[in-house]
Design a protein around this motif. Structure first.
Motif, mmCIF file in Angstrom:
data_model
loop_
_atom_site.group_PDB
_atom_site.id
_atom_site.type_symbol
_atom_site.label_atom_id
_atom_site.label_comp_id
_atom_site.label_asym_id
_atom_site.label_seq_id
_atom_site.Cartn_x
_atom_site.Cartn_y
_atom_site.Cartn_z
ATOM 1 N N TYR A 7 -2.772 0.117 11.714
ATOM 2 C CA TYR A 7 -1.494 0.068 11.007
ATOM 3 C C TYR A 7 -0.456 -0.699 11.823
ATOM 4 C CZ TYR A 7 -3.281 3.592 7.823
ATOM 5 O OH TYR A 7 -4.018 4.266 6.904
ATOM 6 N N LEU A 10 -1.139 -4.371 11.599
ATOM 7 C CA LEU A 10 -0.689 -4.900 10.304
ATOM 8 C C LEU A 10 0.827 -5.089 10.304
ATOM 9 C CD1 LEU A 10 -1.102 -5.628 7.314
ATOM 10 C CD2 LEU A 10 -0.868 -3.218 6.785
ATOM 11 N N HIS A 51 2.779 9.886 10.195
ATOM 12 C CA HIS A 51 1.527 10.491 9.738
ATOM 13 C C HIS A 51 0.692 10.974 10.920
ATOM 14 C CE1 HIS A 51 -2.080 11.179 7.472
ATOM 15 N NE2 HIS A 51 -2.735 10.259 8.135
ATOM 16 N N GLN A 59 9.145 9.422 8.263
ATOM 17 C CA GLN A 59 9.303 9.141 6.837
ATOM 18 C C GLN A 59 10.760 9.170 6.440
ATOM 19 O OE1 GLN A 59 6.822 11.222 4.116
ATOM 20 N NE2 GLN A 59 5.178 11.465 5.600
ATOM 21 N N PHE B 6 -8.402 -0.157 3.538
ATOM 22 C CA PHE B 6 -7.301 -0.634 4.372
ATOM 23 C C PHE B 6 -7.435 -2.119 4.643
ATOM 24 C CE2 PHE B 6 -5.462 -1.811 8.395
ATOM 25 C CZ PHE B 6 -4.170 -1.370 8.242
ATOM 26 N N LEU B 7 -8.682 -2.566 4.937
ATOM 27 C CA LEU B 7 -8.870 -3.985 5.244
ATOM 28 C C LEU B 7 -8.544 -4.852 4.032
ATOM 29 C CD1 LEU B 7 -12.044 -3.950 7.462
ATOM 30 C CD2 LEU B 7 -9.706 -4.432 8.126
ATOM 31 N N ALA B 10 -4.744 -4.829 3.618
ATOM 32 C CA ALA B 10 -4.071 -5.578 4.676
ATOM 33 C C ALA B 10 -4.267 -7.072 4.496
ATOM 34 C CB ALA B 10 -4.599 -5.138 6.034
ATOM 35 N N ALA B 13 -2.002 -8.202 1.751
ATOM 36 C CA ALA B 13 -0.601 -8.130 2.174
ATOM 37 C C ALA B 13 -0.248 -9.307 3.079
ATOM 38 C CB ALA B 13 -0.338 -6.809 2.895
ATOM 39 N N CYS B 36 3.157 -8.334 -2.009
ATOM 40 C CA CYS B 36 3.148 -7.752 -0.660
ATOM 41 C C CYS B 36 3.717 -6.335 -0.676
ATOM 42 C CB CYS B 36 3.947 -8.654 0.275
ATOM 43 S SG CYS B 36 3.769 -8.230 1.974
ATOM 44 N N PHE B 37 4.805 -6.118 -1.434
ATOM 45 C CA PHE B 37 5.415 -4.785 -1.490
ATOM 46 C C PHE B 37 4.485 -3.778 -2.159
ATOM 47 C CE2 PHE B 37 10.052 -6.351 -1.302
ATOM 48 C CZ PHE B 37 9.925 -6.496 0.048
ATOM 49 N N VAL B 40 2.086 -2.772 0.405
ATOM 50 C CA VAL B 40 2.668 -1.855 1.386
ATOM 51 C C VAL B 40 2.770 -0.448 0.793
ATOM 52 C CG1 VAL B 40 4.728 -1.358 2.732
ATOM 53 C CG2 VAL B 40 3.864 -3.655 2.621
ATOM 54 N N VAL B 43 -0.471 1.037 1.290
ATOM 55 C CA VAL B 43 -0.629 1.475 2.682
ATOM 56 C C VAL B 43 0.036 2.837 2.874
ATOM 57 C CG1 VAL B 43 0.070 0.970 5.040
ATOM 58 C CG2 VAL B 43 -0.886 -0.812 3.650
ATOM 59 N N PHE B 44 1.206 3.034 2.245
ATOM 60 C CA PHE B 44 1.870 4.339 2.341
ATOM 61 C C PHE B 44 1.011 5.434 1.720
ATOM 62 C CE2 PHE B 44 6.371 2.372 2.449
ATOM 63 C CZ PHE B 44 6.164 2.023 3.761
ATOM 64 N N LEU B 46 -2.270 5.407 1.677
ATOM 65 C CA LEU B 46 -3.320 5.666 2.660
ATOM 66 C C LEU B 46 -2.799 6.546 3.782
ATOM 67 C CD1 LEU B 46 -5.228 2.324 3.238
ATOM 68 C CD2 LEU B 46 -6.037 4.373 2.132
ATOM 69 N N LEU B 47 -1.500 6.447 4.066
ATOM 70 C CA LEU B 47 -0.908 7.260 5.125
ATOM 71 C C LEU B 47 -0.448 8.616 4.599
ATOM 72 C CD1 LEU B 47 1.129 4.543 6.961
ATOM 73 C CD2 LEU B 47 -0.617 5.955 7.954
ATOM 74 N N ARG B 48 -0.886 8.987 3.395
ATOM 75 C CA ARG B 48 -0.607 10.305 2.807
ATOM 76 C C ARG B 48 0.880 10.575 2.657
ATOM 77 N NH1 ARG B 48 -5.164 9.313 3.765
ATOM 78 N NH2 ARG B 48 -6.963 10.693 3.949
ATOM 79 N N SER B 49 1.652 9.552 2.303
ATOM 80 C CA SER B 49 3.065 9.826 2.004
ATOM 81 C C SER B 49 3.373 9.286 0.612
ATOM 82 C CB SER B 49 3.983 9.215 3.050
ATOM 83 O OG SER B 49 3.347 8.199 3.745
ATOM 84 N N LEU B 52 7.007 8.183 -0.413
ATOM 85 C CA LEU B 52 7.485 6.884 0.057
ATOM 86 C C LEU B 52 6.872 5.754 -0.741
ATOM 87 C CD1 LEU B 52 7.918 7.176 3.836
ATOM 88 C CD2 LEU B 52 9.383 5.978 2.291
#
Lengths: 100, 169
Positions: A7, A10, A51, A59, B6-7, B10, B13, B36-37, B40, B43-44, B46-49, B52
């Motif tokens: 991350y 990236l 995270h 966040q 993820f790859l 990314a 993006a 791109c947004f 992203v 990606v958020f 994937l980051l469990r948020s 966001l």
């Protein structure tokens, strides 16, 4: 499970691309778009750390970054419209009104 | 599986980010930034948020890009920007960018801490909107209020800047 470093890499790649756009392009609009890209890459870093460390504060700071970005875009585009109305140029190196 | 996703995200993006910088037409830049947004936002996720990701979609894709497209439409930028890149000092700038990028990657790849750390995350607790709201509205209540005042000031400022006065200012 994606490692934290992916991350961050990236985020760094997007930041470098954004900074190339800010420094190299002539068009003010593209400069502003690249600025958005840079702010987004910072958000990726904040959320990734949030995270992986199990802390909500990353966040929350990302949410504040998004709010401030929205305000910045509104004001920047307002300035841009006023500039084009007065000067009729969109190129960054021709805007030298404040150069004395 | 998650790494493959993820790859993919990314790659798209970064490709869209390069399109933003390299495209000749500002409209194409804006559309590439929209792609791109969206990546992203993924990606958020994937980051469990998820909250966001939703905010990213609403604020950036829904508001910021549309605002840019409106301004591009208003200003008729096709006649402008005949040359894409600055004329003076390009080599110095590229060297500076390469130095900055190299420094960032050297710092990232050189830190053992980043790779060695076994981080214990709490997925159930972390992905909850409730926990985020509790921290945001107790510990960060004052910055939240300040952000709302800043948004109000930006609203008023944008209206005043773009207003056409009667004496043609």
């Amino acid at each position: 499970m994606v490692p934290l470093s992916w991350y961050l890499i990236l985020g760094a790649v997007l930041f470098v691309v954004g900074i190339a756009g800010v420094l190299l392009r002539r068009n003010v609009l593209i400069v502003l778009l690249s600025l958005e890209l840079m702010l987004n890459s910072v958000n990726i870093n904040l959320v990734a750390f949030s995270h992986f460390f199990g802390d909500f504060r990353g966040q929350i700071i990302a949410i504040f970054v998004i709010a401030i970005t929205a305000a910045e875009v509104a004001v920047a585009l307002g300035v841009l419209v006023a500039l084009v109305r007065n000067k009729a140029t969109l190129e960054v190196d021709e805007v030298t009104i404040m150069k004395g | 599986m998650e790494q493959a996703f993820f790859l993919l995200i990314a790659t798209v993006a970064v490709g869209a980010g390069i399109m933003v910088v390299a495209a000749r037409n500002p409209t194409h830049s804006a559309m590439a930034l929209m792609v791109c947004f969206v990546q992203v936002a993924a990606v958020f996720l994937l980051l469990r948020s998820p909250i966001l990701a939703v905010i990213q979609m609403f604020v950036y894709v829904g508001a910021v890009i549309i605002l840019f497209l409106f301004v591009i439409m208003m200003l008729d930028v096709q006649a402008e920007a005949r040359t894409r890149f600055l004329k003076k000092g390009v080599t110095v700038t590229i060297v500076g960018i390469c130095l900055l990028g190299g420094e960032m990657f050297a710092l990232l790849l050189g830190s053992d801490l980043l790779f060695a750390q076994s981080l214990n995350l709490l997925p159930d607790q972390m992905s909850s909107v409730r926990g985020l709201g509790e921290v945001l509205f107790t510990e960060y209540l004052f910055p939240f209020e300040v952000a709302s005042v800043i948004l109000l000031a930006a609203l008023v400022g944008a209206i005043i800047l773009t207003r056409q006065t009667e004496e043609g200012g």
